[in-house]
Design an enzyme around this catalytic site. Structure first.
Site, PDB file in Angstrom:
ATOM      1  N   LYS A  58       0.706  -1.243  -0.027  1.00 60.15           N
ATOM      2  CA  LYS A  58      -0.275  -0.030   0.540  1.00 60.15           C
ATOM      3  C   LYS A  58       0.575   0.912  -0.147  1.00 60.15           C
ATOM      4  CE  LYS A  58      -3.813  -1.867   2.161  1.00 60.15           C
ATOM      5  NZ  LYS A  58      -5.297  -1.873   1.295  1.00 60.15           N
TER       6      LYS A  58
ATOM      7  N   ARG B 258     -10.670 -11.104   1.332  1.00 60.19           N
ATOM      8  CA  ARG B 258     -12.313 -11.230   0.788  1.00 60.19           C
ATOM      9  C   ARG B 258     -11.498 -12.906   0.923  1.00 60.19           C
ATOM     10  NH1 ARG B 258     -11.747  -8.201  -4.340  1.00 60.19           N
ATOM     11  NH2 ARG B 258     -11.487  -7.030  -3.244  1.00 60.19           N
TER      12      ARG B 258
HETATM   13  N1  BES Z   1      -8.235  -3.288   3.715  1.00 62.99           N
HETATM   14  C1  BES Z   1      -8.482  -2.683   2.681  1.00 62.99           C
HETATM   15  C2  BES Z   1      -9.572  -2.082   2.056  1.00 62.99           C
HETATM   16  C3  BES Z   1      -9.717  -0.688   3.287  1.00 62.99           C
HETATM   17  C4  BES Z   1      -9.406   0.449   2.495  1.00 62.99           C
HETATM   18  C5  BES Z   1     -10.315  -0.838   4.669  1.00 62.99           C
HETATM   19  C6  BES Z   1      -9.802   2.211   3.371  1.00 62.99           C
HETATM   20  C7  BES Z   1     -10.434   0.267   4.867  1.00 62.99           C
HETATM   21  C8  BES Z   1      -9.994   1.685   4.554  1.00 62.99           C
HETATM   22  C9  BES Z   1      -8.066  -4.301   1.315  1.00 62.99           C
HETATM   23  O1  BES Z   1      -7.993  -5.291   2.394  1.00 62.99           O
HETATM   24  C10 BES Z   1      -7.445  -3.277   0.336  1.00 62.99           C
HETATM   25  O2  BES Z   1      -6.795  -2.867   0.520  1.00 62.99           O
HETATM   26  N2  BES Z   1      -8.657  -3.929  -0.847  1.00 62.99           N
HETATM   27  C11 BES Z   1      -7.816  -2.901  -1.857  1.00 62.99           C
HETATM   28  C12 BES Z   1      -8.328  -3.958  -2.943  1.00 62.99           C
HETATM   29  C13 BES Z   1      -8.071  -4.253  -4.265  1.00 62.99           C
HETATM   30  C14 BES Z   1      -6.831  -4.214  -4.320  1.00 62.99           C
HETATM   31  C15 BES Z   1      -8.807  -5.075  -4.898  1.00 62.99           C
HETATM   32  C16 BES Z   1      -8.932  -1.788  -1.806  1.00 62.99           C
HETATM   33  O3  BES Z   1      -9.751  -1.437  -2.090  1.00 62.99           O
HETATM   34  O4  BES Z   1      -8.146  -1.008  -2.921  1.00 62.99           O
HETATM   35 ZN    ZN Z   2      -6.144  -4.979   1.729  1.00 59.88          ZN
END
Ligand code: BES
Ligand code: ZN
Ligand code: ZN
Length: 495
Positions: free
Chosen positions: A275, A349
């Site tokens: 991230k 997921r």
């Molecule tokens: N934990 C994150 C989602 C999230 C984002 C929670 C902001 C709280 C605040 C999740 O695991 C994630 O990173 N999802 C990705 C998925 C993508 C790579 C398909 C996302 O939403 O960017």
């Molecule tokens: Zn994530």
């Protein structure tokens, strides 16, 4: 904060401030005739608009706080009452008012409940990491309840249980991730199970998960030095003397088994698909779903609701290590479907696929999973509204209604079949990313793992779980969103 529920006001001398919910005022109990007139004119003034929604005045030499509980700010009337009570408690504590009388003899029970929640929210602080703990001025609130005093006392007990659960969830979520690893979370759950009558617990460690084929958790968790765990908490309020209503000979015995599944990423770096730094600190809250289901089942068991409920916490840390899952890796999930990990940041997921499988194994008739799942959900609905997806209209409607009763907003999102193909894998059955409609793609992925013939709802609380600026009754950090709606859902299903 201390709350006393009394039939009539303990008298003007004791009440150093008064809080009136409009149309629920018994001026004469506490004010002189002269003061009564002044109060009326203030309230009328508030109606016409020259006053702010919170006024602090001296009336008849008595500090008096007026809150216009009728003002709307996109909130429901009940939520506005919560806000009003929250602001009142903050103000009273800041002004060091020892005692506040709240005149509620003709308030409806749900109005009273909202006010109590609002006052309680004001009491929360998370200062475990501060070098100096400041203690807030302790205010006593006297709720003047008239004839309703005994009913209000019962409601106050329920609110205390709910608030205890909310505080538990918030504390877990706000704790930094090096202090709340999956193993530490398990420790907390063990303690809760030990001290909550009727609640039992089963914990699987990495070795057991691998042996039993819960490979979503293993795949995500193996890159961290902190091993993954799955917790299953069970409570059956239909069976024994537990479950207040089952003590009643006319009680209905339901075959419903509600299973709550929570995403419990104690930290989400994104894994090798790292991230960006800006969005990382908030990932201490990526275990909000697991904290929410743990808190909810603690309350459900304490309230002895006559229903069978389980909670499954899927705990892992998504970290970078020499054993981290590689993009392109393929694993076989518990239900036999193979998954190619297209993006290691779409890890929630994967762990939830195991939680859904466990729900099926323990005989769920209804599943609610709750997860900080996608950034796309935050962009779609922001921090004030959670999105939910459901394969069952009845359950979906219950979510909306229970949410409304608890001042938690849910918006129904589509499980759009047209986007399902985008999740198909090349070498594997599925991949963990799909359509650009990111929140829908995640929900469609989860649907692949929902046991057959099971009513299921998925709540994406990525936006609502944690706030970086003041929102309603949270200044910064965990909001506790979802705890109350889950409790209410269990209540509704057991009614
Ligand atoms: N934990 C994150 C989602 C999230 C984002 C929670 C902001 C709280 C605040 C999740 O695991 C994630 O990173 N999802 C990705 C998925 C993508 C790579 C398909 C996302 O939403 O960017
Ligand atoms: Zn994530
Ligand atoms: Zn995540």
């Amino acid at each position: 904060m201390k709350i006393n529920i009394v039939q009539s006001a303990s008298g003007k001398a004791n009440a150093s401030a008064l809080f009136f919910v409009k149309k629920s005022v018994q001026f004469s109990d506490v004010l002189s005739e002269n003061a009564e007139k002044q109060v009326e004119s203030v309230l009328n003034g508030m109606e016409d608009g020259p006053f702010e929604d919170l006024e602090y005045l001296e009336i008849d030499n008595q500090p008096t706080i007026f809150v216009d509980a009728a003002k709307e700010r996109g909130l429901s009337a009940l939520d506005h009452l919560r806000m009003a009570a929250y602001r009142l408690a903050k103000k009273a504590s800041k002004r060091q008012i020892p005692m506040v009388s709240i005149m509620l003899a003709d308030a409806a029970p749900e109005q009273f409940k909202s006010i109590l929640h609002g006052l309680s929210y004001a009491d929360y602080k998370f200062d475990a990491y501060k070098s100096k703990q400041k203690s807030a001025f302790q205010v006593t609130f006297e709720i003047v309840a008239g004839e309703q005093a005994s009913e209000f006392k019962k409601i106050a007990k329920d609110v205390a249980v709910e608030q205890k659960a909310i505080v538990l969830a918030k504390n877990l979520i706000n704790t930094s991730s090096s202090d709340l690893t999956p193993a530490e979370f398990v420790e907390n759950a063990n303690t809760i199970a030990k001290y909550t009558p009727g609640l039992s617990i089963k914990v699987r460690n990495m070795k057991q998960l691998e042996k039993e084929g819960f490979m979503g958790l293993v795949t995500v968790g193996k890159g961290s030095s902190h091993e993954p765990f799955m917790i299953t908490l069970s409570y059956d309020g239909t069976k024994s003397a537990r479950g207040t209503k089952t003590k009643d000979a006319n009680a209905r015995s339901s075959s419903d088994h509600l299973v709550l599944v929570g995403k419990g990423l104690t930290f989400d770096t994104g894994g090798l698909c790292l991230k960006p730094p800006k969005s990382m600190p908030e990932m201490i809250s990526d275990m909000s779903g697991a904290a929410t289901v743990l808190a909810a089942i603690q309350a459900i068991a304490t309230l002895e609701l006559p229903i069978k409920v389980s909670a499954v916490c899927c705990l892992a840390e998504n970290a970078i290590g020499n054993k981290s899952v590689l993009p392109g890796d393929i694993f076989k999930a518990k239900n036999g479907k193979t998954v190619m990990v297209d993006n290691t940041d779409a890890e929630g997921r994967l762990v939830l696929s195991d939680g859904l499988a466990e729900a099926g194994l323990i005989g769920a008739t209804h599943i609610v999973d709750i997860a900080t799942l996608t950034g796309a959900m935050v962009r779609a609905l922001g921090y004030a509204v959670a999105g939910f997806f459901s394969n069952d209209d009845d359950l979906g409607l219950k979510v909306i209604n229970c949410g409304e009763a608890c001042c938690e907003k849910f918006w129904s999102m589509p499980l759009e079949e047209e986007y399902a193909d985008a999740l198909k894998g090349n070498f594997a059955d599925l991949k963990n990313t799909g359509s650009d409609a990111g929140a829908i793609a995640a929900a469609l992925f989860l649907q692949e793992f929902v046991p057959e013939n099971t009513a299921w709802a998925h709540w994406d609380i990525a936006g609502t779980a944690f706030v970086s600026k003041s929102w309603k009754y949270t200044e910064f950090g965990a909001t506790g969103f979802g705890v109350q709606t889950l409790i209410e859902l269990a209540r509704e299903m057991s009614a």
